[in-house]
Motif scaffolding. Structure first.
Motif, mmCIF file in Angstrom:
data_model
loop_
_atom_site.group_PDB
_atom_site.id
_atom_site.type_symbol
_atom_site.label_atom_id
_atom_site.label_comp_id
_atom_site.label_asym_id
_atom_site.label_seq_id
_atom_site.Cartn_x
_atom_site.Cartn_y
_atom_site.Cartn_z
ATOM 1 N N HIS A 253 0.840 -1.206 0.000
ATOM 2 C CA HIS A 253 0.000 0.000 0.000
ATOM 3 C C HIS A 253 0.869 1.247 0.000
ATOM 4 N N ASN A 254 0.409 2.293 -0.685
ATOM 5 C CA ASN A 254 1.139 3.560 -0.560
ATOM 6 C C ASN A 254 0.808 4.169 0.805
ATOM 7 N N LEU A 255 1.548 5.215 1.186
ATOM 8 C CA LEU A 255 1.441 5.666 2.579
ATOM 9 C C LEU A 255 0.073 6.224 2.927
ATOM 10 N N ASP A 256 -0.594 6.888 1.965
ATOM 11 C CA ASP A 256 -1.928 7.380 2.333
ATOM 12 C C ASP A 256 -3.042 6.370 2.016
ATOM 13 N N ASP A 510 18.050 -1.507 10.003
ATOM 14 C CA ASP A 510 17.192 -2.210 10.962
ATOM 15 C C ASP A 510 16.231 -3.089 10.168
ATOM 16 N N LYS A 511 15.743 -4.131 10.849
ATOM 17 C CA LYS A 511 14.814 -5.053 10.186
ATOM 18 C C LYS A 511 13.623 -4.343 9.566
ATOM 19 N N VAL A 512 13.098 -3.390 10.317
ATOM 20 C CA VAL A 512 11.868 -2.731 9.862
ATOM 21 C C VAL A 512 12.088 -1.817 8.657
ATOM 22 N N ASP A 513 13.371 -1.478 8.370
ATOM 23 C CA ASP A 513 13.647 -0.517 7.298
ATOM 24 C C ASP A 513 13.152 -0.986 5.937
ATOM 25 N N LYS A 514 12.886 -2.298 5.822
ATOM 26 C CA LYS A 514 12.438 -2.793 4.518
ATOM 27 C C LYS A 514 11.144 -2.115 4.056
ATOM 28 N N LYS A 515 10.390 -1.575 5.007
ATOM 29 C CA LYS A 515 9.167 -0.868 4.602
ATOM 30 C C LYS A 515 9.500 0.345 3.728
ATOM 31 N N VAL A 516 10.610 0.993 4.038
ATOM 32 C CA VAL A 516 11.012 2.157 3.225
ATOM 33 C C VAL A 516 11.336 1.712 1.798
ATOM 34 N N TRP A 517 12.112 0.635 1.696
ATOM 35 C CA TRP A 517 12.514 0.189 0.341
ATOM 36 C C TRP A 517 11.274 -0.213 -0.470
ATOM 37 N N LEU A 518 10.340 -0.909 0.188
ATOM 38 C CA LEU A 518 9.145 -1.381 -0.527
ATOM 39 C C LEU A 518 8.227 -0.216 -0.915
ATOM 40 N N THR A 519 8.126 0.752 -0.018
ATOM 41 C CA THR A 519 7.269 1.902 -0.325
ATOM 42 C C THR A 519 7.847 2.675 -1.511
ATOM 43 N N TRP A 520 9.171 2.784 -1.531
ATOM 44 C CA TRP A 520 9.826 3.445 -2.675
ATOM 45 C C TRP A 520 9.543 2.658 -3.965
ATOM 46 N N ALA A 521 9.675 1.351 -3.902
ATOM 47 C CA ALA A 521 9.473 0.521 -5.096
ATOM 48 C C ALA A 521 8.036 0.665 -5.599
ATOM 49 N N GLY A 523 6.095 3.199 -5.222
ATOM 50 C CA GLY A 523 5.987 4.525 -5.837
ATOM 51 C C GLY A 523 6.618 4.565 -7.224
ATOM 52 N N ARG A 524 7.736 3.899 -7.391
ATOM 53 C CA ARG A 524 8.421 3.850 -8.693
ATOM 54 C C ARG A 524 7.498 3.288 -9.768
ATOM 55 N N ILE A 525 6.732 2.269 -9.396
ATOM 56 C CA ILE A 525 5.839 1.632 -10.377
ATOM 57 C C ILE A 525 4.804 2.626 -10.877
ATOM 58 N N HIS A 526 4.449 3.562 -10.008
ATOM 59 C CA HIS A 526 3.429 4.535 -10.382
ATOM 60 C C HIS A 526 4.050 5.897 -10.728
#
Ligand code: SPV
Ligand code: MN
Length: 623
Positions: A253-256, A510-521, A523-526
């Motif tokens: 999901h995107n952030l909003d 940190d383990k949780v940082d993967k959310k940043v990478w996925l959110t970026w990815a 967004g890239r698709i869109h």
């Protein structure tokens, strides 16, 4: 049916007759006569039959009840704690050839050996006959599967992990098109564990779409529907023009929360696949195995062939995995395996609370400091201890889980355990580039397979353990699949690395940082973010990551760290390419696309090295 009818009740016999399927009859007859059980029990989709299996697992002491309602624990033997790659072999007919990476044995010789081990293996035991559906029912993805086993734990686990399929078999109208699996735990020791571990065998017969498994209990070896069916399905898919992959499926999901984009991801066992599928704010369709097919518009769709999770329990705690932790600590039907049990409660390493210094574990009676026969301290719970739950028990289950059409696949992630080469995330330039990056996946080994941990191994698409066709055919199927898409850029392929270490040997992220990478990815698709073009692919811009870290975690992300972790390590990458090239060296008929991508990437790296006169190039140089 030529069977001793004193071991099969009229009621159970009629359950078989009702299927009107000669092949099912023949299989039951053959393996009843070979394995010589004391009784045959046929399990339909009825609640009474399902409850029978659950109860039997307790009666046979394959599972023990825990204090919390519905929770049970199962122990595999001390030497049966993970997948046995060595004794898992493809039965190879004369004249057929496989890659050197794939274990095989002459078909006739292998059949003789394993059927020999199965002779009389169910003496005094109950043979369970179960029917399942791989993938959602009533769908073009559906593959019916028949499981024969003398382990109620196996049959119970499959009930949590797969969709019931007696009804699917009824609708088969007598067709012989299904997979089947014959398993026996073999002779058991005083603890109820498989005794003849030296005769543990898992043999895959592609000629007959069947797998035999004997003298084992660990789910990755014993459950037909899991990794055994994965192997059969890879063979089927590769030659039918679709894909069967060792991949999670998640709605990112995107952030909003105005958009959901389906990602699939392949990671070797124990490298963050489940935790990526469980990133907070997203929804999960599956965490292990996906079938991917094109719809009539040539858009790829994916289904989870499972309906549950057989997940690693180590480090599941309220901070890192709050949703799973909640499921594991509230009443429901579920199975723990190979954890520590004390006072009716399960404990495991990294659960975030203090673990008692005694109890029962996979080695029997356990106390702190207890050593094994090699003088090595026994941990309270095994590194590959697991939980078995239904996906529907999770708050974040995706509503499309059972959709017969699957979910639209817009992205694939390949990720391994790589301490020193690749960046946290990059986007490949094209489908073919992405397929190459998947084919070049390497990872440091974990506790999920028997053998030494921490050794770097080449593992194409994180699927090597399960590929049963020549690797060249497998890769060709991937390259070809992308060519059929309605639009060439319909699916974007990314690479992640959660395990990169800094100069002091500490993880960068940190383990949780993967959310940043996925959110970026996502967004890239869109089209939401610009990116920096580097020799390996597109990487994120610092400014975008800074904003994401702030928005998601209110965390400061320093430019200094970015410059380090997103640096392109030219020498390390070139070394990796050499290793990968060598690993594929002996493959015949490799697809040309593989070498085109390998050479192009190598040339881009060499050109950058020349231009910047450096072995490690920070991202800002490429801006
Ligand atoms: C894996 O090891 O990839 C798993 C668990 O998902 S097992 O069932 O052992 O394959
Ligand atoms: Mn897996």
């Amino acid at each position: 049916m030529k069977i001793d009818r004193s071991i099969l009740s009229e009621e159970d016999y009629q359950k078989l007759v009702a299927l009107n399927n000669p092949k099912v009859m023949e299989i039951v007859e053959t393996y009843a006569n070979l394995c010589e059980p004391a009784k045959i029990k046929v399990i339909t989709d009825s609640p009474e039959d399902i409850a029978y299996v659950r109860q039997l697992a307790l009666e046979q002491k394959e599972e023990r009840p825990l204090a919390m309602e519905g929770h049970t624990v199962h122990f595999d033997g001390p030497k049966d704690q993970a997948r046995d790659k060595k004794n898992t072999r493809v039965l190879l007919p004369k004249g057929k050839k496989l890659s050197k990476h794939i274990n095989s044995i002459d078909r006739e010789e292998g059949l003789k050996e394993i059927l020999g081990y199965m002779k009389g293996a169910m003496k005094g035991k109950i043979m369970l006959v179960r029917f399942f559906s791989l993938g959602p029912k009533n769908s073009r993805f559906t593959i019916p599967a028949l499981q024969i086993t003398d382990s109620a734990y196996v049959a119970h686990s499959e009930d949590l992990l797969y969709r019931q399929g007696y009804e699917v078999f009824q609708k088969l109208n007598g067709s012989p098109e299904f997979f089947y699996f014959v398993h026996s735990a073999g002779e058991l020791d005083e603890n109820g564990n498989s005794k003849n571990i030296d005769k543990r065998r898992i043999y895959i017969d592609l000629e007959e779409n069947r797998v035999f498994s004997v003298n084992n209990q660990y789910a990755g070896n014993s459950l037909g529907l899991k990794k055994l069916a994965l192997r059969l399905a890879i063979n089927k898919a590769v030659y039918e023009g679709w894909l069967t992959e060792h991949m999670f499926i998640a709605g990112v999901h995107n952030l909003d929360k105005t958009r959901k984009t389906y990602f699939l991801g392949a990671f070797p066992s124990g490298c963050g696949k489940t935790s990526t599928a469980m990133i907070p704010g997203n929804t999960i369709v599956g965490d292990d195995i996906a079938y991917i097919r094109l719809n009539e518009k040539n858009e790829p769709h994916a289904v989870n062939i499972e309906r549950g999770i057989f997940g690693i329990i180590k480090d599941v705690n309220p901070v890192d995995d709050p949703l799973i932790f909640k499921v594991l600590t509230t009443p429901r039907e579920m199975i723990f395996s190979n954890v520590l049990v004390h006072d009716g409660k399960p404990y495991w390493t990294g659960m975030g609370i203090e673990i008692p210094d005694r109890g029962i574990n996979f080695q029997g009676e356990w106390y702190k400091g207890k050593k094994d026969e090699n003088g090595k301290e026994i941990p309270p719970s095994h590194g590959n201890a697991r939980y078995t739950i239904r996906l529907e028990d999770l708050e974040n289950v995706d509503p499309m889980l059972h959709d017969p059409n699957g979910v639209p696949m817009r992205a694939i992630i390949y990720g391994g355990r790589d301490s020193d080469t690749s960046v946290p995330i990059f986007q490949t330039f094209s489908w073919n580039h992405g397929v190459f990056i998947g084919a070049a996946l390497e990872s440091e080994t974990t506790a999920a397979t028997l053998g030494q941990e921490g050794v770097r191994k080449h593992n194409p698409m994180a699927n090597l353990d399960f590929i049963v066709v020549p690797l060249s055919d497998y890769l060709k199927a991937h390259f070809k699949f992308g060519k059929k898409f309605s639009k060439p850029d319909l699916v974007q392929i990314f690479s992640t690395n959660y395990f990169l270490k800094d100069e002091n040997g500490k993880f960068f992220d940190d383990k949780v940082d993967k959310k940043v990478w996925l959110t970026w990815a996502e967004g890239r698709i869109h089209g939401e973010y610009d990116a920096i073009e580097t020799p390996i692919g597109y990487i994120p811009k610092y400014e975008d990551l800074k904003v994401l870290f702030d928005k998601i975690f209110q965390k400061e992300y320093s430019k200094e760290k970015y410059e380090k972790e997103f640096a392109i390590r030219i020498t390390k990458w070139l070394e990796k390419l050499n290793r990968v090239e060598k690993s594929f060296e002996s493959e015949e008929n490799m697809p040309q696309e593989f070498y085109d991508e390998l050479n192009a990437l190598r040339n881009r790296l060499l050109a950058a090295k020349e231009k910047y006169q450096a072995e490690i190039i920070p991202p800002s140089s490429f801006e």
